[in-house]
Design an enzyme around this catalytic site. Structure first.
Site, PDB file in Angstrom:
ATOM      1  N   CYS A  73       0.851  -1.179   0.000  1.00 41.54           N
ATOM      2  CA  CYS A  73       0.000   0.000   0.000  1.00 41.54           C
ATOM      3  C   CYS A  73       0.892   1.235   0.000  1.00 41.54           C
ATOM      4  O   CYS A  73       1.718   1.410   0.905  1.00 41.54           O
ATOM      5  CB  CYS A  73      -0.862  -0.020   1.262  1.00 41.54           C
ATOM      6  SG  CYS A  73      -1.901   1.438   1.464  1.00 41.54           S
ATOM      7  N   CYS A 184      -1.252   3.619  -6.577  1.00 38.15           N
ATOM      8  CA  CYS A 184      -2.085   3.015  -5.525  1.00 38.15           C
ATOM      9  C   CYS A 184      -2.279   1.574  -5.945  1.00 38.15           C
ATOM     10  O   CYS A 184      -2.544   1.300  -7.130  1.00 38.15           O
ATOM     11  CB  CYS A 184      -3.424   3.740  -5.436  1.00 38.15           C
ATOM     12  SG  CYS A 184      -4.671   2.883  -4.443  1.00 38.15           S
TER      13      CYS A 184
HETATM   14  N1  DGL Z   1      -4.129   0.628  -1.846  1.00 44.74           N
HETATM   15  C1  DGL Z   1      -3.703   1.793  -1.188  1.00 44.74           C
HETATM   16  C2  DGL Z   1      -2.495   2.443  -1.821  1.00 44.74           C
HETATM   17  O1  DGL Z   1      -1.699   1.795  -2.448  1.00 44.74           O
HETATM   18  C3  DGL Z   1      -4.643   2.784  -0.613  1.00 44.74           C
HETATM   19  C4  DGL Z   1      -6.090   2.700  -0.798  1.00 44.74           C
HETATM   20  C5  DGL Z   1      -6.857   3.468   0.233  1.00 44.74           C
HETATM   21  O2  DGL Z   1      -7.065   4.689   0.068  1.00 44.74           O
HETATM   22  O3  DGL Z   1      -7.219   2.837   1.222  1.00 44.74           O
HETATM   23  O4  DGL Z   1      -2.290   3.627  -1.681  1.00 44.74           O
END
Ligand code: DGL
Length: 263
Positions: A73, A184
């Site tokens: 993430c 993301c």
């Molecule tokens: N999947 C996450 C990232 O790579 C974030 C998603 C969210 O906002 O929860 O930033």
């Protein structure tokens, strides 16, 4: 210790795009995955809140005997990876950040677009990344509120999603971007839809495969690469397990055991 599992987490299902790269590169490794779906989206939360979640999840993986930790993430990495490295100095920890360096090297038009969460784009870590690697290119950043929630609901194709995404991609195209960073981990699931919206010569760059290679390097250095066979991946979610169970076959290559995460 070689056969110990690897802990991987994200705010939700996005990190499954990274988990798939890890499994592809390191098929002997046993994988544990926490989706903090009860707290989605991280992109609109404060850094302090995300740091607390990172600590809780890291503590859980320690209890599970994980030999390494992957923050699948971008938003959790910018907010939390420094604290985790301070708290667990001996633990191999891999974070992820938008692929500014490879994009700056790849662009021919000199204009690079970044699709990411508000939290990632507003962070000091992202500003430092631009200072370091984007001195000779123009970078157009685009926060994408709402996308993560739709992907979490299992929506990869609806008209609502298409319109939202189109609105985020158009300014990048209008600015002349020929390289778009998917900053993301949820967004790689939108690649098929994105490809319908952009000309063929525009590249989409994400960092899942690079994260898997970095994990491989860290494990190899410490003689921690598993010899296998891997145990089936295990999943935990801080929201309703039933929902995650239903979405898993859509975003992961198989069904899996999903347990409730109560930390
Ligand atoms: N999947 C996450 C990232 O790579 C974030 C998603 C969210 O906002 O929860 O930033």
């Amino acid at each position: 210790m070689r056969e110990a599992p690897i802990g991987v987490f994200d705010s939700g299902v996005g990190g499954l795009s990274v988990l798939a790269e890890i499994q592809r590169l390191l098929p002997n490794e046993s994988l544990l995955y926490v989706a903090d779906c009860g707290n989605i989206p991280y992109g609109e939360k404060t850094p302090e809140f995300i740091q607390q979640r990172c600590s809780a999840i890291a503590g859980f993986f320690q209890q599970q005997g994980a030999k390494a930790l992957v923050l699948a993430c971008n938003t959790a990495t910018v907010a939390g990876v420094a604290n985790l490295r301070r708290d667990y100095p001996e633990w191999p920890i891999v974070g992820m950040e938008p692929a500014v360096k490879p994009a700056a090297a790849a662009t021919r038009s000199g204009v690079v677009g970044v699709l990411a969460t508000t939290g990632t784009l507003q962070s000091a870590k992202f500003a430092a990344l631009l200072d370091r690697f984007a001195t000779d290119v123009r970078v157009i950043t685009q926060p994408c509120p709402g996308l993560v929630e739709l992907i979490e609901s299992g929506d990869l194709h609806s008209q609502e999603l298409r319109q939202l995404l189109q609105g985020y991609v158009e300014p990048l195209l209008a600015a002349g971007c020929d390289t778009i960073i998917l900053g993301c981990t949820h967004y790689p699931f939108l690649k098929p839809l994105l490809k319908q919206m952009i000309p063929e010569d525009i590249s989409l760059i994400d960092t899942g495969a690079a994260v898997a290679r970095q994990l491989q390097r860290l494990l190899a250095e410490r003689e921690l690469l598993a010899e296998g066979p891997a145990r089936a991946a295990q999943f935990w979610t801080s929201a309703e397990p039933e929902h995650f169970r239903n979405i898993l076959p859509v975003l992961w290559n198989s069904a899996g055991i999903v347990q409730s995460f109560k930390y």
